[in-house]
Design a protein around this motif. Structure first.
Motif, PDB file in Angstrom:
ATOM      1  N   GLN A 116      19.236  -9.450  29.197  1.00 53.74           N
ATOM      2  CA  GLN A 116      20.424  -9.760  30.010  1.00 53.74           C
ATOM      3  C   GLN A 116      20.041  -9.900  31.485  1.00 53.74           C
ATOM      4  OE1 GLN A 116      23.644 -10.225  29.261  1.00 53.74           O
ATOM      5  NE2 GLN A 116      23.498  -9.857  27.078  1.00 53.74           N
ATOM      6  N   MET A 117      19.165  -8.990  31.958  1.00 51.71           N
ATOM      7  CA  MET A 117      18.754  -9.036  33.375  1.00 51.71           C
ATOM      8  C   MET A 117      17.942 -10.298  33.653  1.00 51.71           C
ATOM      9  SD  MET A 117      17.917  -5.074  34.197  1.00 51.71           S
ATOM     10  CE  MET A 117      17.220  -5.353  35.795  1.00 51.71           C
ATOM     11  N   ALA A 120      20.231 -13.036  34.004  1.00 57.60           N
ATOM     12  CA  ALA A 120      21.014 -12.950  35.249  1.00 57.60           C
ATOM     13  C   ALA A 120      20.188 -13.338  36.470  1.00 57.60           C
ATOM     14  CB  ALA A 120      21.561 -11.540  35.403  1.00 57.60           C
ATOM     15  N   LEU A 131      28.731 -17.294  41.767  1.00 56.51           N
ATOM     16  CA  LEU A 131      29.889 -16.590  41.178  1.00 56.51           C
ATOM     17  C   LEU A 131      29.455 -15.686  40.025  1.00 56.51           C
ATOM     18  CD1 LEU A 131      32.608 -19.391  41.174  1.00 56.51           C
ATOM     19  CD2 LEU A 131      32.726 -17.228  42.401  1.00 56.51           C
ATOM     20  N   ILE A 132      28.537 -16.183  39.186  1.00 56.32           N
ATOM     21  CA  ILE A 132      28.054 -15.366  38.058  1.00 56.32           C
ATOM     22  C   ILE A 132      27.343 -14.123  38.590  1.00 56.32           C
ATOM     23  CG2 ILE A 132      26.411 -15.317  36.118  1.00 56.32           C
ATOM     24  CD1 ILE A 132      27.102 -18.292  35.651  1.00 56.32           C
ATOM     25  N   GLY A 135      29.968 -11.766  40.086  1.00 53.80           N
ATOM     26  CA  GLY A 135      30.746 -11.184  38.988  1.00 53.80           C
ATOM     27  C   GLY A 135      29.977 -10.106  38.253  1.00 53.80           C
ATOM     28  N   THR A 136      28.726 -10.387  37.911  1.00 55.31           N
ATOM     29  CA  THR A 136      27.919  -9.409  37.156  1.00 55.31           C
ATOM     30  C   THR A 136      27.746  -8.121  37.959  1.00 55.31           C
ATOM     31  OG1 THR A 136      26.732 -11.256  36.158  1.00 55.31           O
ATOM     32  CG2 THR A 136      25.732  -9.096  35.925  1.00 55.31           C
ATOM     33  N   VAL A 139      31.165  -6.197  38.458  1.00 54.23           N
ATOM     34  CA  VAL A 139      31.615  -5.557  37.206  1.00 54.23           C
ATOM     35  C   VAL A 139      30.784  -4.300  36.947  1.00 54.23           C
ATOM     36  CG1 VAL A 139      31.666  -5.810  34.669  1.00 54.23           C
ATOM     37  CG2 VAL A 139      32.587  -7.615  36.105  1.00 54.23           C
ATOM     38  N   LEU A 140      29.467  -4.399  37.166  1.00 55.30           N
ATOM     39  CA  LEU A 140      28.605  -3.220  36.974  1.00 55.30           C
ATOM     40  C   LEU A 140      28.984  -2.116  37.953  1.00 55.30           C
ATOM     41  CD1 LEU A 140      25.064  -4.689  36.310  1.00 55.30           C
ATOM     42  CD2 LEU A 140      26.357  -3.192  34.813  1.00 55.30           C
ATOM     43  N   VAL A 161      37.133  -6.103  38.966  1.00 49.51           N
ATOM     44  CA  VAL A 161      38.324  -6.032  38.104  1.00 49.51           C
ATOM     45  C   VAL A 161      38.865  -7.443  37.857  1.00 49.51           C
ATOM     46  CG1 VAL A 161      40.715  -5.213  37.963  1.00 49.51           C
ATOM     47  CG2 VAL A 161      38.939  -3.689  38.812  1.00 49.51           C
ATOM     48  N   PHE A 163      37.234 -10.274  37.923  1.00 50.67           N
ATOM     49  CA  PHE A 163      36.326 -10.970  36.988  1.00 50.67           C
ATOM     50  C   PHE A 163      36.578 -10.492  35.559  1.00 50.67           C
ATOM     51  CE2 PHE A 163      33.860 -12.470  40.587  1.00 50.67           C
ATOM     52  CZ  PHE A 163      33.369 -13.678  40.123  1.00 50.67           C
ATOM     53  N   MET A 164      36.768  -9.169  35.423  1.00 51.87           N
ATOM     54  CA  MET A 164      37.012  -8.624  34.084  1.00 51.87           C
ATOM     55  C   MET A 164      38.311  -9.161  33.505  1.00 51.87           C
ATOM     56  SD  MET A 164      35.813  -4.710  33.839  1.00 51.87           S
ATOM     57  CE  MET A 164      36.338  -4.115  35.411  1.00 51.87           C
TER      58      MET A 164
END
Lengths: 200, 207
Positions: A116-117, A120, A131-132, A135-136, A139-140, A161, A163-164
């Protein structure tokens, strides 16, 4: 004729389940319990055919791999789960199954975190990548509870929040569409296969 | 003896599996294949446990005349009848077993899931009534994603499908990746706790 009867039976149970939309009633409960029973009953011959025969019967009784009686005995220990004095024996097959979690330490770290990292960590060469990334990270940060979500940090987590919420909305939309397509399928069955089939 | 030996089995096997995951050697691969043969031979017996559990729950309900106990007969009869039909007439295409699946089980499970379309709409209505900014964002994203998948979306605006796809590819991906990383870390932590014998709830209570 046989097809019409089959369709009528399927239509009866379809309508019995739809009747729950009005209110809980005996026909719905009958269909519900029937669904549970048939679903479990359906799995038994399949388990026999796809698990017991190839992994137990054939290796032991045809290939004479007698050592496989040991895992069978461990498997039978599941059954004594309901005996008060012997229920502790069921811990052995459970323990053998749980042993695989050791692989989970390495594999979940690899698949769940490192991969995943790696995905990213892409060059931020357009607005979507930015934006990604935002967002990531936000969210973390939202799930980091060792610091109070107040002040500037609180504002950052608020972005997370949002983004979620968009992510939840997208999942919600997809779920609704999947259910609606199932509903359309059932309505089409009732109209084209049952009513039209009956008229013909 | 009752708890220590199963715990020891978990710890030893966990360390061996952790080694298997990082050492691509013939010995570790042989160990894994041996475990698979062992676990596969053990697995069908889990079904007996499930079967005993559902039978006992329903028989107890009938014995105690619990509320709606009559329906337990339906569950038990349909369960054992379906299984018996599968064993007697086989599971091949055209058998009564497949007929039951196609004309009773499959339509009922599809209808059961389609019922959720109605209840999920009610949930959406309740979320919209919450009137908070976050709830509105959720609903707007859901509506755009839904419109992006139906012809009406294109009729309203030809840009809606592309916008729906953008929501799925960018903000949705960001939030899912954040969750994915969190879940990955949590799974690693839980696996580590089981491996080191800190987490023992799977052993159950009692002695």
């Amino acid at each position: 004729m046989f097809e019409i009867i089959s369709n009528l039976i399927a239509a009866f149970f379809t309508l019995a389940i739809f009747s729950f939309l009005y209110k809980d009633n005996p026909m719905y409960r009958l269909a519900e319990q029937l669904l549970v029973g048939i679903s479990v009953g359906y799995g038994i011959p399949l388990t026999w055919q796809n698990a017991f025969i190839p992994f137990v019967y054939q290796p032991i009784f045809i290939q004479h791999k007698w050592y496989l009686i040991i895992p069978c005995l461990f498997g039978l220990m599941y059954v004594v789960r309901f005996s008060r004095s012997l229920s502790w024996l069921a811990r052995y097959p459970i323990a053998i199954g749980m042993g695989m979690t050791g692989a989970g330490v390495v594999l979940s770290m690899n698949a769940g975190v490192l991969v995943q990292m790696r995905s990213a960590m892409q060059p931020i060469d357009n607005i979507n990548m930015l934006l990604i990334f935002i967002g990531t990270v936000t969210v973390l940060l939202y799930f980091y509870f060792s610091k109070a979500h107040t002040g500037f940090y609180g504002k950052i987590t608020k972005v997370g929040v949002w983004f979620m919420m968009i992510g939840f909305g997208a999942s919600f939309g997809n779920t609704v569409m999947a259910r609606i397509s199932l509903l359309i399928g059932r309505i089409q069955f009732l109209v084209y296969d049952v009513i039209m089939g009956f008229i013909k | 003896m009752k708890k220590q030996i199963p715990l020891l089995i978990v710890i030893v096997l966990s360390f061996l599996f952790a080694l298997w995951a990082v050492i691509p050697h013939k010995v570790s691969e042989d160990f894994f294949q041996g475990y698979l043969v062992f676990a596969r031979a053990m697995s069908p017996f889990g079904v007996i446990l499930g079967l005993m559990s559902i039978t006992m729950v329903n028989v107890t309900k009938i014995k105690r005349k619990a509320p709606t106990w009559q329906y337990s007969y339906v569950t038990l009869i349909s369960l054992y009848l379906t299984a018996a039909i599968g064993f007697i007439w086989g599971t091949s295409e055209g058998s009564p077993y497949i007929w039951i699946f196609k004309n009773i089980q499959m339509p009922m499970s599809a209808t059961m899931f389609s019922l959720l379309a109605f209840y999920i709409s009610t949930a959406a209505y309740k979320a919209f009534r919450a009137r908070s900014a976050e709830a509105t964002v959720l609903l707007v994203a859901a509506i755009i994603v839904m419109l992006g998948q139906v012809p009406y979306g294109v009729m309203i605006s030809p840009k809606i499908p592309a916008f729906a796809q953008w929501i799925l590819d960018v903000p949705n991906l960001a939030s899912k990746r954040g969750f994915g990383l969190g879940v990955g870390l949590a799974m690693t932590a839980v696996s580590l706790k089981i491996m080191l014998g800190i987490e023992r709830s799977y052993l159950g209570g009692g002695d």
